[in-house]
Design an enzyme around this catalytic site. Sequence first.
Site, PDB file in Angstrom:
ATOM      1  N   GLU A 284       0.825  -1.211   0.000  1.00  0.00           N
ATOM      2  CA  GLU A 284       0.000   0.000   0.000  1.00  0.00           C
ATOM      3  C   GLU A 284       0.861   1.263   0.000  1.00  0.00           C
ATOM      4  OE1 GLU A 284      -2.946   0.128   3.110  1.00  0.00           O
ATOM      5  OE2 GLU A 284      -4.371  -1.041   1.932  1.00  0.00           O
ATOM      6  N   HIS A 305       9.065 -26.405  -1.503  1.00  0.00           N
ATOM      7  CA  HIS A 305       8.472 -27.536  -2.216  1.00  0.00           C
ATOM      8  C   HIS A 305       7.345 -27.087  -3.142  1.00  0.00           C
ATOM      9  CE1 HIS A 305      10.658 -30.619   0.167  1.00  0.00           C
ATOM     10  NE2 HIS A 305      10.795 -29.559   0.955  1.00  0.00           N
ATOM     11  N   LYS A 419     -14.019  -0.411  -3.994  1.00  0.00           N
ATOM     12  CA  LYS A 419     -15.111  -0.063  -3.073  1.00  0.00           C
ATOM     13  C   LYS A 419     -16.230   0.651  -3.830  1.00  0.00           C
ATOM     14  CE  LYS A 419     -12.332   0.702   1.060  1.00  0.00           C
ATOM     15  NZ  LYS A 419     -11.862   1.723   1.999  1.00  0.00           N
TER      16      LYS A 419
HETATM   17  O1  PA5 Z   1      -3.713   0.868   5.732  1.00  0.00           O
HETATM   18  C1  PA5 Z   1      -4.869   1.236   5.577  1.00  0.00           C
HETATM   19  O2  PA5 Z   1      -5.193   2.421   5.737  1.00  0.00           O
HETATM   20  C2  PA5 Z   1      -5.967   0.275   5.213  1.00  0.00           C
HETATM   21  O3  PA5 Z   1      -5.538  -1.000   4.933  1.00  0.00           O
HETATM   22  C3  PA5 Z   1      -6.959   0.200   6.358  1.00  0.00           C
HETATM   23  O4  PA5 Z   1      -6.289  -0.262   7.486  1.00  0.00           O
HETATM   24  C4  PA5 Z   1      -8.130  -0.714   6.031  1.00  0.00           C
HETATM   25  O5  PA5 Z   1      -8.717  -0.320   4.824  1.00  0.00           O
HETATM   26  C5  PA5 Z   1      -9.173  -0.637   7.131  1.00  0.00           C
HETATM   27  O6  PA5 Z   1      -9.624   0.663   7.296  1.00  0.00           O
HETATM   28  P1  PA5 Z   1     -10.410   1.099   8.587  1.00  0.00           P
HETATM   29  O7  PA5 Z   1      -9.536   0.901   9.764  1.00  0.00           O
HETATM   30  O8  PA5 Z   1     -10.750   2.536   8.364  1.00  0.00           O
HETATM   31  O9  PA5 Z   1     -11.636   0.226   8.678  1.00  0.00           O
END
Ligand code: PA5
Length: 443
Positions: A284, A305, A419
Site C-alpha cells: 500500500e 516444495h 469499493k
Molecule cells: O492501511 C490502511 O489504511 C488500510 O488498509 C486500512 O487499514 C483498512 O482499509 C481498514 O480501514 P479502517 O480501519 O478505516 O476500517
Amino acid sequence: MSVKLNCEYLKPFVSERELDAIAPLVSAAHKTLADRNGPGNDFLGWVDLPVNYDKEEFARIKAAAEKIKKTCDVLIVIGIGGSYLGARAVIEALRSSLYNNLKKDTPDIYYVGNSINPAYLNDILAICEGKDICVNVISKSGTTTEPALAFRIFKKLVEDKYGKDGAKDRIFATTDKAKGTLKSLADAEGYETFVVPDDVGGRYSVLTAVGLLPIACAGIDIDKLMAGAAAAREKYAKDDGNDCYKYAALRNILYNKNKSVEMLISYDPAFAMMNEWFKQLYGESEGKDNKGIFPASAVFSTDLHSLGQFIQDGSRIMFETVLDIKKQRSDRFLEADAENLDGLNFLTNQDMSVVNLRAFQGTVLAHTEGGVPNIIIELDDVGEETMGELIYFFEKACAISGYMLGVNPFDQPGVESYKKNMFALLGKPGYEDRKAELEAKLG
Ligand code: PA5
C-alpha cells in the site's frame, strides 16, 4: 542488537560503489521525513509513537485486556487491513500460528470482518456457540464495509446472549477519537473506546490501541514491545548508514536492476501473518503511480516444495529478504535411533533448529547462485523487544524507501476503486449512475 542486517550474500549483486551512489537519495528521503515536509506528512504519528503515546490510554488497554482475559473464552477481533494484520502478526509470531489450539490462560482469538465470505463467518459463529465472548471492533474510518457488516452480526450475538447492558462490558471499539459511524455507535451504546490517532495510518497502527489491545489479550507484554520499538527509533534516528536505511537503499538499488518482486522469507510458520503485515505495509505504501516493488512472501522450507522451483530457476525478477531467527521460540533435541531404518541418523544428536539452519544456509547459497539476491535480517530471538524493533525497522525503512521511489508512502488511493464499484453494484444510495454503467459492462 536484536535486529541486524547481513549483506554477505548480496556481494555478487550490489557493490559498495552503488551504495555510495544512492546515499544522497537516502539522505534526501531522511531529510524529507525528519523535516516533515514530504507528501503524506500529516501521517507521521508513527515516527515518535514508541515514546510519544497516550500513557493513560495505554493503562486502559492493559486494564481492558485483563478484563477480557477474565471474562471470555473467545475474543473476536473485527477489522481489515491495518486494523487487524499487525495484531495477528505479532500474536502468532510471539505465541504460535497454533495459538488457539494451545493450552493457555488467555482467550482464543478469531479474526472476522477481514473478508465478506459467509461460510468463514458462519464457522466462527459456530465456534462461539456455548462460549463466553468479547468483541474488539477496530476501524479507523469507522465506515469500512467488511468490519461493519461483521460487527452488526457479532453485536447482535453479544446482545442476545448478555443483554444490552452486558454487551457494554464485552464490546470494545477502537476507532477515530471523534468521527465516523463506529464512534457514534460506540458512544450511543456506551462501549469503552480506544483511539486510532489522526496522524497514524492503518498500516502503521500496530503500536496503537489497534494492535495493542488484542496483543495484550494474548498475554504478550506490550511494555516490552514498545520498548523494542523505542530502541529502534533511537537506533534509526540519524542518517548514519544504519541498517534500516541501508535496507531501504538496497531495495531501491535492486529495483533499479529490474528486481521488481521482493519475497519476505522466514523459516517459522508462525511468521506467516508477519509476512501478510509486511505485504500490506509495503504494497500500500509503494505500489502507486505505476511504480513499486511487488511484495510477496514465503515460509521455508514449506514453500521450497512449491515456489522453490520458480525462485531457483524461473524469471529472474525477484530478490529475497530473509528473516534469520537465531533463537527459536522453542527447540527439540533429535535423538539417534539404534536401528536407523529411515536412514536419518545423520540429522540426529543435535537440535532441530540446527537442521532448519542448514536448510536456510543451503537455500541462500543455492538461490544466490541461481541469481536471486538475498538480504538477510538477523533476529536474536522471537521476543517482544525484538518484535517491536522489527516492526519499527520495517515501518521506517518503508517510509524512506517510498520517498526514495518518489511516491507518497502514506496514502492508498488505489484501494477506493473496488469499493466504489462494489457499492454501486450493491445499490448504495449515491452510486446510481455508476451502477447502470457497471451493470451494462457485466452484461
Ligand atoms: O492501511 C490502511 O489504511 C488500510 O488498509 C486500512 O487499514 C483498512 O482499509 C481498514 O480501514 P479502517 O480501519 O478505516 O476500517
